[in-house]
Design a protein around this motif. Structure first.
Motif, PDB file in Angstrom:
ATOM      1  N   MET A  79      -0.198  -5.793   2.785  1.00 42.78           N
ATOM      2  CA  MET A  79      -1.102  -4.779   3.350  1.00 42.78           C
ATOM      3  C   MET A  79      -0.556  -4.364   4.701  1.00 42.78           C
ATOM      4  SD  MET A  79      -5.195  -4.772   4.017  1.00 42.78           S
ATOM      5  CE  MET A  79      -5.247  -6.136   5.115  1.00 42.78           C
ATOM      6  N   MET A  81      -0.987  -2.820   8.275  1.00 42.10           N
ATOM      7  CA  MET A  81      -2.076  -2.659   9.232  1.00 42.10           C
ATOM      8  C   MET A  81      -1.481  -2.094  10.504  1.00 42.10           C
ATOM      9  SD  MET A  81      -4.089  -6.195   8.475  1.00 42.10           S
ATOM     10  CE  MET A  81      -5.655  -5.785   9.223  1.00 42.10           C
ATOM     11  N   MET A  87       0.478  -7.842   6.229  1.00 42.68           N
ATOM     12  CA  MET A  87      -0.091  -9.111   5.766  1.00 42.68           C
ATOM     13  C   MET A  87       0.420  -9.363   4.354  1.00 42.68           C
ATOM     14  SD  MET A  87      -4.025  -8.799   6.983  1.00 42.68           S
ATOM     15  CE  MET A  87      -4.430 -10.472   6.538  1.00 42.68           C
ATOM     16  N   ASP A 110      -8.475 -11.085   4.391  1.00 41.67           N
ATOM     17  CA  ASP A 110      -9.402 -10.008   4.734  1.00 41.67           C
ATOM     18  C   ASP A 110      -9.445  -8.972   3.611  1.00 41.67           C
ATOM     19  OD1 ASP A 110      -7.052  -8.643   4.995  1.00 41.67           O
ATOM     20  OD2 ASP A 110      -7.288  -8.152   7.105  1.00 41.67           O
ATOM     21  N   ARG A 114      -4.290  -3.501  -1.054  1.00 34.33           N
ATOM     22  CA  ARG A 114      -3.005  -4.199  -1.127  1.00 34.33           C
ATOM     23  C   ARG A 114      -2.019  -3.421  -1.971  1.00 34.33           C
ATOM     24  NH1 ARG A 114      -6.511  -7.069   1.899  1.00 34.33           N
ATOM     25  NH2 ARG A 114      -5.567  -8.993   2.597  1.00 34.33           N
TER      26      ARG A 114
END
Ligand SMILES: [Cu+2]
Length: 136
Positions: A79, A81, A87, A110, A114
């Motif tokens: 992911m 961010m 992540m 969290d 994804r």
């Protein structure tokens, strides 16, 4: 009629907790077709959530919908961010008794979308696919 009785018996066994949880109806989270291979990500709830998740990854033939033995399979997620390193979370995957079916677990710290990367290498050939799946 015999079939109906057998199906009913399975329902009773499942209700009694004798049958494994994998008999629960799985809902599709995402599905991808790569050449002749269809990769389907499923879970009991049909979605990934924050925390630990159990899921099923299935490989079937796009031609005849029969299971495909995908051999060694990996599933990794990432992911992006803003202002942070992506992540990364990888799954633990084990082949189920049924060919082409893999049981996985993965943990998400969290929520958020994804990017999922699945790779395989085995009798069904070598391939990979990327798709998106939300974590709610
Ligand atoms: Cu994140």
């Amino acid at each position: 009629m015999k079939r109906l009785v057998a199906a009913f018996a399975l329902v009773l066994l499942a209700a009694a907790g004798i049958m494994p949880a994998t008999w629960a109806a799985d809902k599709t989270i995402a599905t991808q077709k790569v050449k002749d291979v269809v990769v389907t990500l499923k879970s009991e709830s049909g979605q990934w959530t924050k925390g630990k998740n159990a899921f099923v990854l299935e490989f079937t033939s796009a031609k005849d919908t029969q299971p495909l033995d995908a051999g060694t399979v990996t599933l990794n997620t990432s992911m992006t961010m803003t202002g942070m390193a992506p992540m990364i979370a990888g799954a633990t995957l084990n082949p189920d008794k049924t060919p082409g079916r893999y049981l996985g677990t993965i943990e998400f710290l969290d929520t958020g979308t994804r990017q999922v990367t699945v790779t395989w290498d085995g009798p069904a050939g070598k391939g990979s696919t990327k798709f998106y799946a939300p974590v709610r």
